[in-house]
Write an enzyme that holds these catalytic residues in place. Structure first.
Site, PDB file in Angstrom:
ATOM      1  N   SER A 127       0.808  -1.216   0.000  1.00  0.00           N
ATOM      2  CA  SER A 127       0.000   0.000   0.000  1.00  0.00           C
ATOM      3  C   SER A 127       0.844   1.271   0.000  1.00  0.00           C
ATOM      4  O   SER A 127       1.448   1.608  -1.002  1.00  0.00           O
ATOM      5  CB  SER A 127      -0.956  -0.046   1.192  1.00  0.00           C
ATOM      6  N   LYS A 175      -1.094  -3.968  -3.324  1.00  0.00           N
ATOM      7  CA  LYS A 175      -2.374  -3.392  -2.886  1.00  0.00           C
ATOM      8  C   LYS A 175      -2.501  -2.001  -3.491  1.00  0.00           C
ATOM      9  O   LYS A 175      -1.791  -1.082  -3.115  1.00  0.00           O
ATOM     10  CB  LYS A 175      -2.471  -3.305  -1.370  1.00  0.00           C
ATOM     11  N   GLN A 197      -8.597   3.410   1.077  1.00  0.00           N
ATOM     12  CA  GLN A 197      -9.803   3.284   1.879  1.00  0.00           C
ATOM     13  C   GLN A 197     -10.183   4.615   2.533  1.00  0.00           C
ATOM     14  O   GLN A 197      -9.312   5.382   2.931  1.00  0.00           O
ATOM     15  CB  GLN A 197      -9.618   2.230   2.981  1.00  0.00           C
TER      16      GLN A 197
END
Length: 479
Positions: A304, A329, A333
């Site tokens: 991420s 990833k 979010q």
């Protein structure tokens, strides 16, 4: 009241999520007659059937939370989750600059809750807690039916309050009552040092996650490295699961020119929004950072936000990526507070590298693939079992792998305790100067864990780091 915050963080345990627009009014209070939870009749019908006819009584709040969690299963996204009020607080705390607690790592082994190690200088160390202490009771209550998360939550509490634990200490074969005061402890995510190699000084900086205060830690650490004469920088993001988007933007800003696009955000409609390096009002990085050679270490645990940084440095040819391919990833979010005190965490955007590449499921490939020493890959852990020749268990396999990594002759690593394993255990115990025995017991596993951790602390044994050091030395000598 709703609040949103962007987070890039990998969560390997799949949890469920809820959609606030579908279930509103989730206060848990019943209206007169039947309970109404939403504007969708079928949901209310199911709610009332369960409440009025179910043989097992369930509170309406729990039914609502169950519905919220269940909706996420339909999404099929492991990063979209519903957090209860308590889970939301724990999530925020994981990326906070400080944490309230006693400063001890706790694990579950063979159904028991064990202290792995107290943090140096922490309340738990001051109170005398030791590795392998088994927690039997907390504040006078047993732990029957508790999960590891339950136990951790019971130990945590308000700053300035005490938690009393009854612990069983194996070597004394007795129970001890321990009272520990909860304190606020700073959570450090950055560590740095200068490594000298044949006349060159290389700054080595590790970042464990992109937390709230990580950019400030990065500023302090990099400024110190440069003052100490660092001519190049090795950034270690191995095992870094990610964190806040604004934090990775600040750190990228120390290495890249202003107005540089370091990533793109892509919304549901496919529209791209560039993320641009901006001058920080609160951070003052040394200007030398923007021009010194940079190498970045990553592995499959780098995810991420870590991949945002490595993807940017790679695409913009600002750094050389070494190690193995990262996790992969590529979503962002958004956290939204719900009226019941919980939070809904939903994947709302994709993020793309400066070359508009989506690395989701693929990861960022290293410029130079370097496999790591096997002893660094195997996670060390606490083992409470006792095993001898003829046993077959995963704990035996764990011990065999570590022995092999330390250079002991072990004929197999599949968990079967054979004669060659016995000889290796005897040899290790003799070298470690612990009680002579043929068994894998608590004394053996403790000494083995300490030996492996000492081995890992020696940079000479870190194959990936050594390759990065060699690369940087070559770069500096070419100047």
């Amino acid at each position: 009241m709703q609040r949103s915050r962007f987070l890039l963080f990998v969560i390997l345990a799949v949890m469920a999520t809820g959609v606030f627009l579908i279930l509103d009014g989730c206060s848990g209070k019943e209206q007169q007659g039947t309970g109404t939870a939403s504007t969708f009749p079928v949901i209310d019908e199911a709610l009332n059937v369960i409440k009025e006819r179910g043989v097992y009584p369930v509170e309406q709040e729990k039914l609502i939370e169950g519905a919220l969690r269940g909706m996420a299963d339909t999404i099929g996204d492991p990063y979209s989750t519903y957090f209860s009020k308590e889970e939301a607080a724990a999530s925020k705390e994981s990326l906070a600059g400080e944490r309230i607690g006693i400063g001890a790592e706790v694990t579950r082994s063979n159904g028991k809750f064990i202290i792995v190690a107290p943090v140096k200088g922490s309340p738990s160390e001051k109170a005398g807690l030791q590795p392998y202490d088994e927690i039997v009771r907390i504040d006078g209550e047993t732990l029957d039916g508790d999960s590891l998360q339950d136990v951790v939550q019971r130990i945590r509490g308000k700053q300035g309050t005490a938690v009393t634990m009854t612990i069983y200490r194996p070597e004394l074969n007795k129970h001890i009552e321990v009272s520990v005061m909860r304190e606020a402890m700073s959570v450090k995510t950055v560590a740095a040092e200068v490594i000298e190699v044949r006349g060159n000084k290389i700054g080595y900086i590790t970042l464990t996650k992109f937390a709230e205060d990580s950019a400030k830690e990065w500023e302090k650490a990099t400024n110190r490295l440069i003052k100490e004469g660092a001519q190049a920088l090795i950034i270690d993001l191995r095992g870094n699961p990610g964190g806040y988007l604004h934090t990775v933007g600040d750190i990228a800003g120390s290495l890249l020119p202003e107005d540089t696009v370091f990533a793109f955000m892509q919304n549901q409609q496919g529209a791209l929004t560039p993320l641009v390096i901006e001058k920080s009002k609160d951070l003052s990085y040394d200007k030398k950072l923007k021009s010194m050679p940079v190498a970045l270490l990553q592995d499959k645990g780098s995810a991420s936000a870590s991949e945002v940084l490595s993807g940017a440095l790679k695409d913009l040819k600002r750094g050389y990526i070494m190690g193995t391919t990262s996790f992969g990833k590529g979503t962002v979010q958004d956290f939204t507070e719900l009226s019941n005190g919980g939070e809904m965490k939903l994947s709302t955007h994709k993020w793309l590298t400066p070359k508009e590449q989506w690395i989701h499921g693929k990861g960022v490939k290293a410029d130079l693939e370097v496999e790591q020493n096997a002893l660094f890959v195997e996670l060390t852990r606490l083992v409470t079992g006792v095993y001898e020749e003829g046993a077959y268990h995963e704990d035996v396999a764990y011990g065999q792998k570590l022995l092999e990594g330390l250079g002991y002759s072990v004929g197999r690593t599949d968990g079967y305790f054979d004669e060659s394993t016995t000889l290796a255990v005897q040899a290790f115990r003799a070298d470690a100067k612990v009680k002579a025995d043929e068994k894998m017991d608590r004394i053996f596993y403790t000494a083995l864990k300490e030996k492996v951790e000492a081995y890992r602390k020696d940079h000479k044994n870190d194959d990936q780091l050594q390759m990065a050091i060699g690369y940087m030395h070559h770069q500096l000598n070419e100047k």
